[in-house]
Write a protein that holds these residues in place. Structure first.
Motif, PDB file in Angstrom:
ATOM      1  N   ASP A 102      -4.846  -0.645  16.995  1.00  0.00           N
ATOM      2  CA  ASP A 102      -6.002  -0.262  16.209  1.00  0.00           C
ATOM      3  C   ASP A 102      -5.928  -0.564  14.694  1.00  0.00           C
ATOM      4  O   ASP A 102      -6.804  -1.330  14.106  1.00  0.00           O
ATOM      5  N   SER A 104      -6.410   1.991  12.380  1.00  0.00           N
ATOM      6  CA  SER A 104      -7.145   2.899  12.171  1.00  0.00           C
ATOM      7  C   SER A 104      -6.565   3.834  11.375  1.00  0.00           C
ATOM      8  O   SER A 104      -5.662   4.455  11.468  1.00  0.00           O
ATOM      9  N   ASP A 243     -15.897  -0.759  11.949  1.00  0.00           N
ATOM     10  CA  ASP A 243     -14.273  -0.892  12.784  1.00  0.00           C
ATOM     11  C   ASP A 243     -14.883  -1.971  13.348  1.00  0.00           C
ATOM     12  O   ASP A 243     -13.118  -2.720  13.767  1.00  0.00           O
ATOM     13  N   GLU A 247     -11.330  -5.103  12.762  1.00  0.00           N
ATOM     14  CA  GLU A 247     -10.305  -5.126  13.922  1.00  0.00           C
ATOM     15  C   GLU A 247     -10.658  -6.347  14.653  1.00  0.00           C
ATOM     16  O   GLU A 247      -9.627  -6.360  15.237  1.00  0.00           O
TER      17      GLU A 247
END
Length: 338
Positions: A102, A104, A243, A247
């Motif tokens: 991802d 992140s 997020d 994404e």
């Protein structure tokens, strides 16, 4: 920021994680000690990365389910401690891998391992933790428990790949999405809850009830996370809010808003999720469209449905503090949107 609580609040009572913390405290101390011991290695980077994530503030809910379900079934041995540590290592490995996939940058308010040590180290340490998890499973000596957890590991990986293949594809249906989170999230909850009664020697109906409890709890947990991404806080989520949108990750509120939208709104969602036009202004519009079509509330209602299924499954256990703790966890997970 959008509030997802007020339109869907149904009760003034709130679930609490305190009952399960109290019930599992002595055994979870042993689980935590075992986790630290099994994260050790002569390769210095391995414990450094593992301890970074282990110490980052997670509630350890999944291993607590293993401990509490074993106690609820009358177990008094040692195997549940190793199985609970195995469950946590599986979860931790998944987090390390997820953050790489991802891209992140934040996990539970701290920098992710990938932003500090890089993607390669994060993936490899995740693999190490999976290996240690299976080592502990073998040491327990229960082929049934090993089969349950190893099957869950494969299902989780399938769910990750399935999610990757469905990413940014606006034609993804609600049924397809629920199947993804059933594999990606609920499978480990289900396995964590089932291996407790397995080592306790409980009959198949009890195992099935706890498996159903864990699966339904996992689905509810993920759906609440989906809603919180558009109206919660980083503390609730363990990552930055918004997020998922940034994404381009399809979650149920987005899928429902796309399905309910007109042609112009669908073009917006395609541009945001498929075309990468997902800046802060787009996020504000996305949440406004979700408010217009009630998709956050609809997502939470589905979470409540699975929460009720989890309660029904746990209620089949004999009355005990552990059973009450398992029931309270359901309310705690859903009440994060309150």
């Amino acid at each position: 920021m959008v509030s997802v609580a007020s339109p869907v609040r149904q009760s003034e009572s709130r679930g609490s994680i305190e009952p399960i913390l109290a019930v599992t405290a002595p055994d979870m101390k042993r689980v935590n000690d075992l986790i630290l011991a099994m994260a050790g290695s002569n390769v210095a980077l391995i414990p450094e990365i593992a301890e970074h994530l282990i110490a980052s503030g997670g509630k350890r809910l999944r291993p607590m389910l293993t401990i509490a379900s074993a106690i609820a079934c009358g177990y008094t041995g040692e195997a549940h401690v190793k199985l609970a540590a195995s469950v946590e290592f599986m979860h931790t490995a998944t987090l390390l891998h997820d953050d790489v996939v991802d891209e992140s940058d934040l996990r539970r308010g701290s920098k992710t391992a990938r932003t500090i040590w890089g993607n390669q180290a994060s993936v490899l340490v995740g693999d190490f933790l999976l290996g240690q998890a299976f080592k502990m499973m073998v040491e327990v000596g229960s082929l049934t428990a090993l089969a349950i957890l190893s099957s869950a590991s494969a299902v989780i990986a399938e769910g990750e790949v399935w999610q990757l293949s469905a990413a940014k594809r606006m034609t993804t249906s609600e049924a397809d999405y629920l199947a993804v989170i059933d594999a990606k999230t609920a499978a480990l909850f289900a396995a964590a809850a089932e291996v407790g009664p397995v080592v306790a020697g409980s009959p198949e109906p009890v195992r099935a009830a706890m498996r159903d409890y864990g699966r339904s709890l996992g689905l509810a947990f993920q759906l609440v996370d989906d809603a919180l991404d558009y109206g919660g806080s980083a503390a609730d989520l363990g990552k930055n809010t918004g997020d998922d949108f940034r994404e381009g990750k399809l979650t149920l509120p987005v899928i429902l808003a796309y399905q309910a939208g007109n042609d112009e709104e669908r073009a917006f969602w395609q541009g945001a999720m498929e075309g990468g036009r997902n800046d802060d202004a787009a996020l504000l519009r996305a949440t406004a469209l979700m408010r217009r079509h009630g998709t956050l509330e609809a997502t939470i209602e589905r979470a409540r449905h699975y929460g009720e299924k989890a309660r029904e499954a746990a209620a089949s256990l004999p009355r005990s503090p552990s059973r009450e703790a398992l029931l309270s966890v359901v309310d705690f997970c859903i009440d994060r949107v309150s």
